[in-house]
Scaffold this motif. Structure first.
Motif, PDB file in Angstrom:
ATOM      1  N   VAL A   1       0.827  -1.206   0.000  1.00  0.00           N
ATOM      2  CA  VAL A   1       0.000   0.000   0.000  1.00  0.00           C
ATOM      3  C   VAL A   1       0.862   1.256   0.000  1.00  0.00           C
ATOM      4  O   VAL A   1       0.547   2.235  -0.670  1.00  0.00           O
ATOM      5  CB  VAL A   1      -0.958  -0.006   1.212  1.00  0.00           C
ATOM      6  CG1 VAL A   1      -1.656   1.330   1.368  1.00  0.00           C
ATOM      7  CG2 VAL A   1      -1.987  -1.104   1.046  1.00  0.00           C
ATOM      8  N   LEU A   2       1.947   1.240   0.760  1.00  0.00           N
ATOM      9  CA  LEU A   2       2.847   2.388   0.737  1.00  0.00           C
ATOM     10  C   LEU A   2       3.351   2.643  -0.678  1.00  0.00           C
ATOM     11  O   LEU A   2       3.408   3.781  -1.137  1.00  0.00           O
ATOM     12  CB  LEU A   2       4.030   2.153   1.684  1.00  0.00           C
ATOM     13  CG  LEU A   2       3.830   2.503   3.150  1.00  0.00           C
ATOM     14  CD1 LEU A   2       5.077   2.151   3.936  1.00  0.00           C
ATOM     15  CD2 LEU A   2       3.506   3.970   3.323  1.00  0.00           C
ATOM     16  N   GLY A   3       3.721   1.558  -1.372  1.00  0.00           N
ATOM     17  CA  GLY A   3       4.159   1.724  -2.755  1.00  0.00           C
ATOM     18  C   GLY A   3       3.046   2.238  -3.645  1.00  0.00           C
ATOM     19  O   GLY A   3       3.259   3.095  -4.512  1.00  0.00           O
ATOM     20  N   MET A   4       1.816   1.734  -3.409  1.00  0.00           N
ATOM     21  CA  MET A   4       0.668   2.180  -4.189  1.00  0.00           C
ATOM     22  C   MET A   4       0.375   3.655  -3.938  1.00  0.00           C
ATOM     23  O   MET A   4       0.125   4.431  -4.862  1.00  0.00           O
ATOM     24  CB  MET A   4      -0.557   1.324  -3.843  1.00  0.00           C
ATOM     25  CG  MET A   4      -1.756   1.542  -4.758  1.00  0.00           C
ATOM     26  SD  MET A   4      -3.202   0.575  -4.236  1.00  0.00           S
ATOM     27  CE  MET A   4      -2.568  -1.082  -4.385  1.00  0.00           C
ATOM     28  N   VAL A   5       0.419   4.051  -2.665  1.00  0.00           N
ATOM     29  CA  VAL A   5       0.178   5.451  -2.324  1.00  0.00           C
ATOM     30  C   VAL A   5       1.254   6.337  -2.935  1.00  0.00           C
ATOM     31  O   VAL A   5       0.977   7.423  -3.455  1.00  0.00           O
ATOM     32  CB  VAL A   5       0.128   5.633  -0.796  1.00  0.00           C
ATOM     33  CG1 VAL A   5       0.092   7.099  -0.425  1.00  0.00           C
ATOM     34  CG2 VAL A   5      -1.085   4.922  -0.226  1.00  0.00           C
TER      35      VAL A   5
ATOM     36  N   VAL B   1       8.438   5.376   4.796  1.00  0.00           N
ATOM     37  CA  VAL B   1       9.382   4.458   4.152  1.00  0.00           C
ATOM     38  C   VAL B   1      10.745   4.529   4.833  1.00  0.00           C
ATOM     39  O   VAL B   1      11.364   3.505   5.146  1.00  0.00           O
ATOM     40  CB  VAL B   1       9.503   4.780   2.651  1.00  0.00           C
ATOM     41  CG1 VAL B   1      10.608   3.944   2.013  1.00  0.00           C
ATOM     42  CG2 VAL B   1       8.179   4.541   1.940  1.00  0.00           C
ATOM     43  N   ILE B   2      11.227   5.746   5.082  1.00  0.00           N
ATOM     44  CA  ILE B   2      12.526   5.926   5.738  1.00  0.00           C
ATOM     45  C   ILE B   2      12.486   5.358   7.154  1.00  0.00           C
ATOM     46  O   ILE B   2      13.426   4.691   7.598  1.00  0.00           O
ATOM     47  CB  ILE B   2      12.907   7.422   5.768  1.00  0.00           C
ATOM     48  CG1 ILE B   2      13.138   7.936   4.347  1.00  0.00           C
ATOM     49  CG2 ILE B   2      14.163   7.648   6.608  1.00  0.00           C
ATOM     50  CD1 ILE B   2      13.264   9.447   4.257  1.00  0.00           C
ATOM     51  N   ALA B   3      11.387   5.603   7.874  1.00  0.00           N
ATOM     52  CA  ALA B   3      11.283   5.113   9.250  1.00  0.00           C
ATOM     53  C   ALA B   3      11.311   3.589   9.294  1.00  0.00           C
ATOM     54  O   ALA B   3      11.950   2.998  10.175  1.00  0.00           O
ATOM     55  CB  ALA B   3      10.004   5.641   9.892  1.00  0.00           C
ATOM     56  N   ILE B   4      10.632   2.939   8.353  1.00  0.00           N
ATOM     57  CA  ILE B   4      10.606   1.477   8.335  1.00  0.00           C
ATOM     58  C   ILE B   4      11.993   0.909   8.049  1.00  0.00           C
ATOM     59  O   ILE B   4      12.452  -0.033   8.699  1.00  0.00           O
ATOM     60  CB  ILE B   4       9.601   0.966   7.283  1.00  0.00           C
ATOM     61  CG1 ILE B   4       8.171   1.287   7.720  1.00  0.00           C
ATOM     62  CG2 ILE B   4       9.752  -0.528   7.062  1.00  0.00           C
ATOM     63  CD1 ILE B   4       7.142   0.996   6.669  1.00  0.00           C
ATOM     64  N   GLN B   5      12.665   1.507   7.081  1.00  0.00           N
ATOM     65  CA  GLN B   5      13.947   0.959   6.659  1.00  0.00           C
ATOM     66  C   GLN B   5      15.097   1.343   7.590  1.00  0.00           C
ATOM     67  O   GLN B   5      16.007   0.555   7.816  1.00  0.00           O
ATOM     68  CB  GLN B   5      14.271   1.436   5.227  1.00  0.00           C
ATOM     69  CG  GLN B   5      13.345   0.861   4.173  1.00  0.00           C
ATOM     70  CD  GLN B   5      13.451  -0.654   4.080  1.00  0.00           C
ATOM     71  OE1 GLN B   5      14.542  -1.214   4.108  1.00  0.00           O
ATOM     72  NE2 GLN B   5      12.314  -1.321   3.992  1.00  0.00           N
TER      73      GLN B   5
END
Length: 800
Positions: free
Chosen positions: A575-579, A767-771
């Motif tokens: 979903v993050l990629g879709m958003v 995205v940055i927080a996850i990685q």
């Protein structure tokens, strides 16, 4: 006499100007209040009708709409110039009051499921674009007013932020009192109120009053009769015939469903917990005893039948019933949602539950589980969490779950520290044919035990599942102690497993041959996770994304990952990629391309726009990082969202108003940027330790600490954007975009580019927080403000 007449005329003119300025500020404030209230309410609604991952859409939708409105204001400048400012603003506000209910209907009636199909993508895109329309209208209003009233930009920007801050202050009580759909309708009523402020004729004023009154009437009728509520949830048409009770609050939407022989509490139309309908005094030999003691979490009761229990997320009371019925004299349940703890279990359904939560020895605390444990002045025999995952979200982001902070290494350390010397934690998670969730619990517990001085915890674990792991969705309990399990405790577990459909996945004397035994034998969860198929490395408070177990390479290469409950758990990544894709396409279509078609204005103009991109990116990165960081500190994403945005927007508004006095010449614009950079660098190193030290304070004191940390930072963060706009408005004789007639056209460009950066930055922050973690996210915010500082000379600042 002529002199007196001139004096009176001057006085009247001054009074008229003051009244006009008051209207400008009030109109902007009401419009900002309406827009941000709508954004916050949409996050709550998206979490119910879609999935918690999609709640993140609301931020991107709002920012896209605001930026696209700025683009349209620039492209349609000549046509819009035919309308007087207040007349145009009144019409736009009235239009928004009509659009908002339409958006609500679209969100409630478009089914969006888990399926990653073309049809689903188109439905999501349609919902995205339709939901952006009211924000587009608001962005159009703001960019027109800002461009035409460039001399008042700091005050207008301050009114904008103040209105937004008040929306943050109002969202929690409004959701608690009105519910999700009605709060959206209230946002429409506030848009009509803004129209009444702007109106210059009695006819327009009557129209806006009529619109506001009609929407308030609908809210009143709907509050009593539930005329407007959830139609589709998670892509499925809701059957309301079995719903006995439903209520919204700022945390979630909770309903009680009559499922024939049982009543279930359903949270956000997804997670559920059954209300216990058994008398603990007549427990022996009943079906309730047979079924509940055959479940994996019952092992905690087998080993500590008369122990003191702390149960995080008791829900309908299954763990509480087991503990009380087995003889525990002291059970503390920590439930974060007051609807579940008070309205349902101690109110409407208290008789049905045999007053379980009101029994002597049962103490229900309505608060965040981790904060309560950390602040507890007593020690427990068992700290228990059973399937705590409501999948509720806010604009804090797709992964801003309150449960995440319950599953970090620091959290487990606190649980162990509040156990008696021989106490245990009992954590139950759903598990899969190829383990990862319960396995990650073991991973986190190993790291926590290492930090507490246990060098080899091989004898400190027992892991039991409900049957073999031959399918997905099997509950698995992980028991962990600071001391080794004794042979007698292991024998008691073995005896309980006999004649029950339970399987030992790991026992100290019989570790077996599976992922759990391999992880515990390795005694290095990080090395194990690197070679394992899923990301089961320990998570910490800097990156508390416990439920994100998928590795990026797996997303679309394993067919099994795209089906069933496993795909649902890790859907947030897709979903993050879709958003991000939708946001990128929308930014290109509605912001970049229209402005580029009209001409770019050369390299100097591009460099000036980069300044506003950097400021927008920096602000949103910092804001989202702070929201996520304060989830643990304040106890829930909704509280973190409202407090952080309220304090940042209010203080940024004050900074904007003060910037004209403190920075009378725009050549001094470097000062707030330097202060922001220095403050953020300090926050990167000091904030995690500070919040960890203060998380045990009472909630009121935590609010005070939040203000002390955020208000000074927000004050200086509110200065770079309006100061840059003032610099653009003050230019004369410099290059402007081709086709433009005056320098103030650059205001629309700057507004649009700032919004574009915020749209993409809102996704990139997560995205940055996850990685890389929240500290790196804040560091990226520092880098963005540093870039803005380097680009500052391109604005041709005013010198003395």
């Amino acid at each position: 006499m002529p002199a007196m007449s001139e004096t009176l005329a001057a006085v009247r003119a001054a009074a008229s100007e003051k009244a006009r300025n008051r209207v400008l500020l009030a109109g902007i404030g009401f419009s900002s209040f309406s827009a941000l209230l709508l954004e916050l309410a949409l996050t709550r609604l998206f979490s119910v009708v879609l999935f918690y991952h999609f709640a993140f859409l609301a931020i991107s939708i709002a920012l896209l709409g605001l930026g696209a409105g700025g683009v349209f204001a620039y492209l349609g400048k000549r046509r819009l110039m035919r309308f007087e400012t207040r007349q145009l603003m009144a019409r736009l506000s009235a239009a928004n009051a009509l659009i908002v209910p339409c958006v609500l209907e679209v969100v409630l009636r478009i089914p969006v499921s888990l399926e990653l199909s073309r049809q689903n993508f188109l439905r999501l895109t349609a919902m995205y674009l339709v939901s952006a329309i009211p924000f587009f209208v608001t962005g159009l209003e703001f960019s027109i007013v800002f461009a035409r009233e460039s001399a008042h930009i700091p005050r207008l920007y301050g009114a904008d932020l103040t209105g937004g801050a008040l929306a943050c202050l109002g969202i929690v009580p409004l959701l608690n009192f009105l519910g999700g759909p009605n709060t959206i309708l209230f946002a429409g009523a506030m848009a009509a109120a803004a129209g009444a402020v702007w109106a210059t004729t009695s006819g327009m004023r009557k129209l806006t009053y009529l619109l506001a009154g009609a929407l308030l009437l609908v809210i009143g009728v709907n509050h009593a009769g539930r005329m407007i509520d959830v139609i589709y949830a998670k892509g499925v048409l809701r059957d309301s015939s079995w719903v006995e009770f439903a209520r919204w609050n700022a945390i979630s939407r909770v309903e009680v469903d009559d499922q024939g022989n049982a009543k279930a509490i359903v949270i956000d139309a997804d997670a559920s917990t059954y209300i216990m309908n058994a008398d603990p005094r007549q427990w022996q030999g009943t079906v309730w005893q047979k079924n509940l003691m055959a479940a994996p979490p019952a092992l905690a009761n087998v080993l500590r039948p008369r122990g003191r229990f702390a149960i995080i997320g008791p829900g309908g009371g299954v763990d509480v019933l087991r503990a009380v019925a087995n003889g525990s004299p002291d059970v503390t349940g920590i439930e974060i949602n007051p609807i579940i703890a008070n309205t349902i279990m101690r109110g409407r359904y208290a008789d049905y539950a045999y007053h379980l939560y009101e029994r002597p020895g049962v103490h229900i605390q309505v608060t965040d589980g981790r904060s309560f444990i950390r602040n507890a002045g007593q020690q427990y025999d068992v700290v228990q969490m059973t399937l705590v995952d409501t999948w509720a979200s806010t604009a804090a982001g797709a992964f801003a779950l309150s449960e995440n902070s319950l599953y970090t290494v620091e959290a487990f350390q606190e649980y162990f520290e509040h156990l008696k010397p021989d106490g245990m934690i009992a954590i139950t998670r759903w598990e899969f044919q190829q383990p990862r969730e319960a396995l990650r619990v073991v991973s986190v517990a190993i790291d926590a035990l290492h930090r507490l001085g246990v060098q080899n915890p091989a004898r400190n674990f027992m892991v039991v599942s409900e049957g073999d792991l031959d399918e997905d969705g099997i509950p698995v309990v992980v028991l962990a102690k600071k001391s080794a399990f004794t042979p007698e405790e292991e024998a008691a577990v073995r005896a309980h497993l006999e004649n029950r459909d339970l399987a030992a996945l790991y026992l100290p004397s019989d570790p077996g041959d599976n992922a759990f035994s391999a992880l515990i034998a390795s005694n290095d969860p990080y090395a194990f996770a690197r070679q394992y198929a899923y990301n089961v490395a320990p998570v910490n408070d800097n990156a508390p994304f416990f439920f994100f177990t998928v590795k990026l390479g797996q997303l679309f290469h394993q067919a099994g990952l795209q089906q069933g409950i496993d795909w649902k758990v890790n859907l947030g990544v897709a979903v993050l990629g879709m958003v991000l894709l939708i946001s990128l396409l929308a930014v290109l279509a509605f912001l970049i391309v229209p402005l580029a078609v009209r001409g770019g204005g050369g390299r100097q103009h591009t460099m000036r726009l980069l300044y506003f991109i950097a400021v927008g990116l920096g602000y949103i990165l910092v804001e989202i990082a702070f929201i996520q960081r304060f989830v643990l500190f304040l106890g829930h994403p909704t509280y973190a969202l409202t407090v952080v945005i309220f304090l940042l927007m209010l203080s940024s508004g004050a900074g904007s108003l003060f910037s004209r006095r403190w920075l009378p010449r725009t050549e001094m614009a470097w000062m707030p940027l330097v202060l922001v950079i220095v403050a953020l660098i300090a926050e990167v190193f000091l904030l995690p330790r500070g919040l960890a030290a203060w998380v045990g304070l009472a909630f009121g004191f935590r609010l005070v600490v939040s203000g002390l940390l955020l208000i000074p930072l927000g004050f200086v963060m509110g200065m770079p954007f309006p100061t840059g706009l003032r610099a653009l408005g003050a230019r004369s004789g410099l290059d402007v975009p081709s086709g433009a007639t005056s320098a103030d056209n650059a205001v629309e460009w700057a507004w649009a580019m700032n919004a574009a950066a915020s749209v993409l930055g809102s996704v990139l922050a997560i995205v940055i927080a996850i990685q890389f973690g929240l500290n790196v996210t804040l560091a990226c915010g520092v880098a963005a403000y540093l870039l803005a500082l380097l680009l500052l000379p391109t604005l041709h600042l005013q010198h003395a």
